[in-house]
Design an enzyme around this catalytic site. Structure first.
Site, short mmCIF file in Angstrom:
data_model
loop_
_atom_site.label_atom_id
_atom_site.label_comp_id
_atom_site.label_asym_id
_atom_site.label_seq_id
_atom_site.Cartn_x
_atom_site.Cartn_y
_atom_site.Cartn_z
CG HIS A 198 -8.24 27.08 25.83
ND1 HIS A 198 -7.50 25.92 25.93
CD2 HIS A 198 -7.61 27.82 24.90
CE1 HIS A 198 -6.47 25.99 25.09
NE2 HIS A 198 -6.51 27.13 24.46
CB CYS A 243 -2.07 24.89 18.73
SG CYS A 243 -2.21 26.17 19.98
CG HIS A 256 -6.29 28.19 19.38
ND1 HIS A 256 -7.49 28.14 20.06
CD2 HIS A 256 -5.33 28.12 20.34
CE1 HIS A 256 -7.26 28.04 21.36
NE2 HIS A 256 -5.96 28.04 21.55
CD GLU A 272 -28.72 38.61 6.87
OE1 GLU A 272 -29.85 38.27 7.27
OE2 GLU A 272 -28.36 38.49 5.68
CG HIS A 327 -6.15 32.24 24.01
ND1 HIS A 327 -5.17 32.18 24.97
CD2 HIS A 327 -6.13 31.03 23.39
CE1 HIS A 327 -4.58 30.99 24.93
NE2 HIS A 327 -5.13 30.28 23.97
#
Lengths: 258, 258, 258, 258
Positions: free
Chosen positions: C210, C105, C123, C153, C125
């Site tokens: 992903h 990543c 990140h 909202e 999943h």
């Protein structure tokens, strides 16, 4: 300028949020909010809780991570001082935390305290509350302004209403009014107050596509009614997914005792 | 008046709920209820748990936040003294906490202790239990009074029945009776006792639109059967959503050994 | 060879990850990841988080159990040194933990730091993110590249965009671009950067089948926007299951104040 | 009688389960099981985990509350001694806890250790695993013996197979064999071994209406693959509810690099 607000902000009354008692509002609000975070009620700084102790109102600031709040983050406001304020939108804080802004929920919490004499008010963004208002929306104008459910044991978790003793019964129908959301949270206040007037016994108001406000005489009652209501909202969504109606006509099988 | 009740309430036997042993019932009930709160079984003061140790029964009070209970909140009752009471609805408490009312679940817990010699009884308001009774309701009178499921491994978590040794097998059908809810929880007692008579081997009774009562010889068995049952209720609701039947006719693929 | 990298790896700059301040990035990344694990965002070593403090970037290693990470496991990289590297795929680590490999990543986190001046990038999943991309996929090419939702909202939890002050309003439509997944995570980088160029105001990019990348000016903003987004993804999946549309045309009921 | 078993039981080798190292198998199994309980994997004494350290195998006993297990509850067995036993169903325990019975899962865990040289094997009763096998059941004999999913990033969490280096790719199809459940858990052993023979690269076997067995070279790999698999099972059930297929034919959009 030398207004009371400014003076109070200068010496800032930090003692109002400093206590070793875990039940002091300045300790209780962070503890409650941390618990509510795990329930998904105050995700991403949404939602919150406020406690009133006699004349003093304790409030979380705007935009904080609710599970990380500290007593030092709490605003304190005097209802009496607030009542004397000429501008209703102007808040008179006895104590303001550094580096924060007051929450937009403040006037809504104040409505519960001043119009219903509540001791605690909780605002959640719970998925279940939002989904219930979305499901109601599909039932057309007129039918979409009220959540109703009956014949579920958990309904007994609600008081009969402001100033009345005792709780709802199993066969009673719980009714929670739904108000439309507004672009600015402060603008909800007048609609919330209208709903309180129209439903004098309710302890909660749903806000379409937004969440719910729940109050009670004290922290215990506000929290347990908020839990019971979230339970019922979740059940209602699951019932909808299974095609089961929220309101049914069940005759009592045993005569109700007084 | 000078009844044993009043006397006992005066000196109040606080020693009965004071122990440094984490497995003492007065410590175990709060610990269990805190765990059950995280499972959604005792939301908003609903549900609860009771433990019997020989003649003594330990009970949570009415209306408390179950995850915040303390040993000092626990009622203690003597089964022998209770049996001698002329009025079955009158409870004879050896120890009563201050500022609380006894739980309406008390006579239902007592039924499990006196009729089934249980050591622990758990009452949950689990969504899954309530949804199972609602799904059964749609199947018409006659078919709606019994939850049945088979051919799921978790069924092995249940004993064969009161006074029988060994557990159910994978191919056995687990049957849990469903009774109708009543306006007052105490009024459920006679229906619960009827269901115990009709289903002598069951360790649980579902209450329509309300929840479930589960008991066992001891805390370990009551708790693990309650977990297994909640697992099966959840699975049953998920199976319903996927259109899968709860009871199937699967031939054993391997001869069952004795 | 005597490059700065090698030198730094030899003495390894362990002081960069040693601090008693719980808000130091090397302490904060493990604490955040443990919290994210309980939310189902970083299951089975998937997902992660990175923090930038001025020139330094702190990164979790590849393949670790995110809820068990320790400060000693953290990589540190200099953006300035990285910018001078001739090979963009070559990382210049000031500090590398023993026995680990850098996360795939890394270049995606770096894109958020260099192209958006972010202080933190997360990140996940999350199931909800993946399901939203799967639901979009069924809407045909062209319509499947953008997640849109409005009139909820929680949308107010998002900033208006990079370099703009203020947050989105209730009636604004939140748009999150979706990029296709690639066999190797590093290969996502160019598509992520393209999406940043095409959606200059977005704080997040969905990756088909992903998960999602979310960034913000600092840890607070990245985390609360990531929570708000996950809330909206979950709501969107639940709305889909109930047949409710994600985008609606609701007229403001109250004039919007400036 | 004077068999090694009896002797070992007499002096009982308690030192085998006493260590101050949190990563010692006797400490790690209770810690893992407590975590798995919160995930719903080992509800009501179902499921469990076993660790192998060289020749020694550490096992949880039958019927314990998995979140309350202690190192003192752990069985220890020698693979070498076991291999010399004439009766395959007879276990040769180096250390047995008092007041417990060995788990029926023991021969299944041993199959992973002896046939696959695994260092850890986890058995869950996860709802998602059970629901996946139920969904497959509706697809008719022949198609119901294999769970398949592809084009989901989390698939990369799996190794390519026993003795092979590297992990599955995004476009690879993960295949998990499904075996039928048996009345007695021990009788599953031969079917589990058959599935291992037929699927030499798999790290998991689903058991119809029961759960899943997942193993790996060490605790880290078994646990993270078990998490990834549970994630995929949950996603698969949610995809089914939304009418989305588990296997799709997506062309790589970017050439795969070596």
């Amino acid at each position: 300028m030398c207004s009371p607000t400014t003076e109070n902000n200068n010496n800032n009354n930090d003692h109002l949020v400093q206590s070793s008692d875990p039940n002091h509002p300045a300790n209780l609000i962070p503890a409650l909010c941390a618990k509510f975070w795990t329930l998904g009620w105050v995700t991403g700084t949404g939602g919150g809780a406020s406690i009133r102790s006699d004349d003093l109102v304790y409030l979380a600031p705007s935009g904080v991570q609710k599970e990380l709040m500290k007593p030092d983050d709490i605003y304190v406001l005097s209802l009496a001082a607030q009542a004397q304020s000429l501008d209703k939108r102007q808040r008179v804080y006895l104590r303001s935390p550094a580096n924060y802004k007051p929450s937009q929920c403040t006037p809504l919490f104040l409505a519960a305290f001043t119009k219903r004499n509540a001791g605690c008010c909780i605002h959640t963004h719970s998925h279940w509350a939002v989904l219930v208002t979305l499901i109601l929306e599909t039932q057309g104008a007129g039918k979409d302004r009220e959540f109703m459910i009956n014949n579920i044991e958990q309904i007994k978790g609600f008081g009969k209403g402001f100033g009345k003793s005792g709780n709802l019964g199993y066969h009673d129908t719980l009714k929670i009014p739904v108000i439309e959301n507004t672009a600015h949270e402060e603008d909800l206040t007048e609609f919330l107050e209208e709903a309180m007037d129209k439903y004098p016994d309710t302890y909660a108001v749903l806000v379409r596509r937004h969440g719910v406000y729940v109050w009670g005489e004290n922290v215990h009652k506000a929290k347990t009614m908020c839990e019971s209501l979230d339970y019922l909202f979740q059940l209602a969504v699951e019932m909808k997914q299974l095609g089961l109606p929220w309101v049914t006509d069940i005759e009592p099988t045993v005569p109700t005792r007084k």
